[in-house]
Design a protein around this motif. Structure first.
Motif, PDB file in Angstrom:
ATOM      1  N   THR A   4     -33.888  87.771  74.599  1.00 29.51           N
ATOM      2  CA  THR A   4     -33.853  89.168  75.036  1.00 29.51           C
ATOM      3  C   THR A   4     -33.094  90.087  74.080  1.00 29.51           C
ATOM      4  O   THR A   4     -33.150  91.301  74.239  1.00 29.51           O
ATOM      5  CB  THR A   4     -33.230  89.280  76.446  1.00 29.51           C
ATOM      6  OG1 THR A   4     -31.925  88.692  76.421  1.00 29.51           O
ATOM      7  CG2 THR A   4     -34.108  88.589  77.477  1.00 29.51           C
ATOM      8  N   ASP A   5     -32.417  89.539  73.080  1.00 29.69           N
ATOM      9  CA  ASP A   5     -31.684  90.364  72.123  1.00 29.69           C
ATOM     10  C   ASP A   5     -32.504  90.743  70.892  1.00 29.69           C
ATOM     11  O   ASP A   5     -32.050  91.535  70.065  1.00 29.69           O
ATOM     12  CB  ASP A   5     -30.421  89.635  71.660  1.00 29.69           C
ATOM     13  CG  ASP A   5     -30.745  88.349  70.913  1.00 29.69           C
ATOM     14  OD1 ASP A   5     -31.714  87.647  71.305  1.00 29.69           O
ATOM     15  OD2 ASP A   5     -30.036  88.030  69.938  1.00 29.69           O
ATOM     16  N   LEU A   6     -33.705  90.226  70.752  1.00 31.15           N
ATOM     17  CA  LEU A   6     -34.467  90.412  69.524  1.00 31.15           C
ATOM     18  C   LEU A   6     -34.830  91.868  69.254  1.00 31.15           C
ATOM     19  O   LEU A   6     -34.872  92.293  68.102  1.00 31.15           O
ATOM     20  CB  LEU A   6     -35.728  89.545  69.551  1.00 31.15           C
ATOM     21  CG  LEU A   6     -35.494  88.040  69.673  1.00 31.15           C
ATOM     22  CD1 LEU A   6     -36.819  87.306  69.678  1.00 31.15           C
ATOM     23  CD2 LEU A   6     -34.581  87.531  68.576  1.00 31.15           C
ATOM     24  N   ASN A   7     -35.058  92.639  70.296  1.00 29.37           N
ATOM     25  CA  ASN A   7     -35.489  94.026  70.105  1.00 29.37           C
ATOM     26  C   ASN A   7     -34.436  94.890  69.424  1.00 29.37           C
ATOM     27  O   ASN A   7     -34.746  95.950  68.882  1.00 29.37           O
ATOM     28  CB  ASN A   7     -35.916  94.660  71.438  1.00 29.37           C
ATOM     29  CG  ASN A   7     -34.771  94.798  72.406  1.00 29.37           C
ATOM     30  OD1 ASN A   7     -33.908  93.935  72.502  1.00 29.37           O
ATOM     31  ND2 ASN A   7     -34.769  95.883  73.154  1.00 29.37           N
ATOM     32  N   THR A   8     -33.192  94.442  69.396  1.00 25.65           N
ATOM     33  CA  THR A   8     -32.118  95.236  68.785  1.00 25.65           C
ATOM     34  C   THR A   8     -31.799  94.801  67.360  1.00 25.65           C
ATOM     35  O   THR A   8     -30.914  95.377  66.725  1.00 25.65           O
ATOM     36  CB  THR A   8     -30.826  95.141  69.624  1.00 25.65           C
ATOM     37  OG1 THR A   8     -30.385  93.770  69.645  1.00 25.65           O
ATOM     38  CG2 THR A   8     -31.053  95.653  71.045  1.00 25.65           C
ATOM     39  N   VAL A  47     -40.164  93.904  71.391  1.00 25.16           N
ATOM     40  CA  VAL A  47     -39.964  95.278  71.858  1.00 25.16           C
ATOM     41  C   VAL A  47     -39.161  95.316  73.157  1.00 25.16           C
ATOM     42  O   VAL A  47     -38.432  96.269  73.419  1.00 25.16           O
ATOM     43  CB  VAL A  47     -41.326  95.976  72.095  1.00 25.16           C
ATOM     44  CG1 VAL A  47     -41.152  97.408  72.544  1.00 25.16           C
ATOM     45  CG2 VAL A  47     -42.198  95.899  70.852  1.00 25.16           C
ATOM     46  N   MET A  48     -39.279  94.282  73.955  1.00 27.79           N
ATOM     47  CA  MET A  48     -38.725  94.276  75.308  1.00 27.79           C
ATOM     48  C   MET A  48     -37.300  93.729  75.357  1.00 27.79           C
ATOM     49  O   MET A  48     -36.950  92.845  74.595  1.00 27.79           O
ATOM     50  CB  MET A  48     -39.604  93.424  76.228  1.00 27.79           C
ATOM     51  CG  MET A  48     -41.033  93.856  76.279  1.00 27.79           C
ATOM     52  SD  MET A  48     -41.141  95.545  76.882  1.00 27.79           S
ATOM     53  CE  MET A  48     -42.842  95.904  76.597  1.00 27.79           C
ATOM     54  N   SER A  49     -36.526  94.239  76.319  1.00 28.77           N
ATOM     55  CA  SER A  49     -35.173  93.723  76.530  1.00 28.77           C
ATOM     56  C   SER A  49     -35.131  92.697  77.665  1.00 28.77           C
ATOM     57  O   SER A  49     -34.107  92.075  77.896  1.00 28.77           O
ATOM     58  CB  SER A  49     -34.211  94.877  76.830  1.00 28.77           C
ATOM     59  OG  SER A  49     -34.632  95.562  77.991  1.00 28.77           O
ATOM     60  N   TYR A  50     -36.235  92.509  78.361  1.00 31.24           N
ATOM     61  CA  TYR A  50     -36.331  91.462  79.368  1.00 31.24           C
ATOM     62  C   TYR A  50     -37.082  90.274  78.749  1.00 31.24           C
ATOM     63  O   TYR A  50     -37.636  90.384  77.662  1.00 31.24           O
ATOM     64  CB  TYR A  50     -37.037  91.949  80.635  1.00 31.24           C
ATOM     65  CG  TYR A  50     -38.456  92.413  80.407  1.00 31.24           C
ATOM     66  CD1 TYR A  50     -39.514  91.501  80.379  1.00 31.24           C
ATOM     67  CD2 TYR A  50     -38.747  93.758  80.230  1.00 31.24           C
ATOM     68  CE1 TYR A  50     -40.814  91.918  80.168  1.00 31.24           C
ATOM     69  CE2 TYR A  50     -40.052  94.177  80.012  1.00 31.24           C
ATOM     70  CZ  TYR A  50     -41.080  93.258  79.981  1.00 31.24           C
ATOM     71  OH  TYR A  50     -42.361  93.666  79.767  1.00 31.24           O
ATOM     72  N   GLN A  51     -37.083  89.150  79.444  1.00 33.21           N
ATOM     73  CA  GLN A  51     -37.716  87.957  78.879  1.00 33.21           C
ATOM     74  C   GLN A  51     -39.208  87.952  79.144  1.00 33.21           C
ATOM     75  O   GLN A  51     -39.652  87.813  80.275  1.00 33.21           O
ATOM     76  CB  GLN A  51     -37.073  86.688  79.428  1.00 33.21           C
ATOM     77  CG  GLN A  51     -37.661  85.460  78.767  1.00 33.21           C
ATOM     78  CD  GLN A  51     -36.733  84.293  78.786  1.00 33.21           C
ATOM     79  OE1 GLN A  51     -35.562  84.434  78.488  1.00 33.21           O
ATOM     80  NE2 GLN A  51     -37.254  83.137  79.119  1.00 33.21           N
ATOM     81  N   GLU A  52     -39.971  88.093  78.092  1.00 36.73           N
ATOM     82  CA  GLU A  52     -41.425  88.018  78.138  1.00 36.73           C
ATOM     83  C   GLU A  52     -41.880  86.567  77.935  1.00 36.73           C
ATOM     84  O   GLU A  52     -42.863  86.131  78.504  1.00 36.73           O
ATOM     85  CB  GLU A  52     -42.007  88.916  77.042  1.00 36.73           C
ATOM     86  CG  GLU A  52     -43.498  88.958  76.975  1.00 36.73           C
ATOM     87  CD  GLU A  52     -44.152  89.628  78.163  1.00 36.73           C
ATOM     88  OE1 GLU A  52     -45.262  89.206  78.524  1.00 36.73           O
ATOM     89  OE2 GLU A  52     -43.574  90.559  78.749  1.00 36.73           O
ATOM     90  N   VAL A  53     -41.146  85.834  77.106  1.00 33.67           N
ATOM     91  CA  VAL A  53     -41.475  84.451  76.789  1.00 33.67           C
ATOM     92  C   VAL A  53     -40.172  83.721  76.450  1.00 33.67           C
ATOM     93  O   VAL A  53     -39.214  84.333  75.981  1.00 33.67           O
ATOM     94  CB  VAL A  53     -42.488  84.381  75.618  1.00 33.67           C
ATOM     95  CG1 VAL A  53     -41.886  84.861  74.322  1.00 33.67           C
ATOM     96  CG2 VAL A  53     -43.091  82.999  75.456  1.00 33.67           C
ATOM     97  N   ILE A  74     -36.649  84.380  64.225  1.00 30.31           N
ATOM     98  CA  ILE A  74     -35.544  84.589  65.170  1.00 30.31           C
ATOM     99  C   ILE A  74     -34.209  84.515  64.434  1.00 30.31           C
ATOM    100  O   ILE A  74     -33.331  85.359  64.622  1.00 30.31           O
ATOM    101  CB  ILE A  74     -35.620  83.579  66.333  1.00 30.31           C
ATOM    102  CG1 ILE A  74     -36.854  83.869  67.192  1.00 30.31           C
ATOM    103  CG2 ILE A  74     -34.349  83.614  67.175  1.00 30.31           C
ATOM    104  CD1 ILE A  74     -37.219  82.759  68.152  1.00 30.31           C
ATOM    105  N   SER A  75     -34.067  83.523  63.567  1.00 25.25           N
ATOM    106  CA  SER A  75     -32.838  83.407  62.769  1.00 25.25           C
ATOM    107  C   SER A  75     -32.651  84.618  61.878  1.00 25.25           C
ATOM    108  O   SER A  75     -31.535  85.141  61.740  1.00 25.25           O
ATOM    109  CB  SER A  75     -32.881  82.141  61.913  1.00 25.25           C
ATOM    110  OG  SER A  75     -32.845  81.002  62.718  1.00 25.25           O
TER     111      SER A  75
END
Length: 111
Positions: A4-8, A47-53, A74-75
């Motif tokens: 959930t942190d990827l969008n930032t 794009v999302m801050s919630y868990q899509e996958v 991701i890394s």
């Protein structure tokens, strides 16, 4: 591991869109619908801050070569903007653009 942190983690929207374009154009192949579905859920996760996958879902549904590439992304997102740029370049060299068979078939039937 939550995603959930990827969008930032992107420099800006353009960098995120470039990453999404690589996932869409080079990784999400509709010849493997299940894998494609989960790669596109990951595409949305950027794009999302919630868990899509989840990583567990990706691990179960995405083949090893592409899963390795997603894990590297991701890394990179959690590391630096320069690492994201390097991921884009490396992935585009390793995975050519996939031809959209459904679009092409629709175009051929319109002729």
């Amino acid at each position: 591991m939550t995603l959930t942190d990827l969008n930032t983690g992107f420099r800006d929207d353009e960098q995120r869109r470039r990453v999404q374009r690589v996932i869409h154009d080079c990784l999400a192949d509709d010849r493997d619908p299940q894998e494609c579905r989960f790669l596109m859920r990951f595409w949305w996760q950027l794009v999302m801050s919630y868990q899509e996958v989840s990583m567990d879902e990706l691990s179960l549904n995405v083949g090893k070569p592409k899963l390795d590439v997603i894990e590297a992304l991701i890394s990179a997102i959690r590391s630096s903007h320069a690492d994201i740029d390097a991921w884009i370049a490396t992935t585009q060299r390793a995975f050519p653009v996939i031809q959209d068979r459904g679009f092409r078939a629709a175009q051929d039937s319109d002729s």
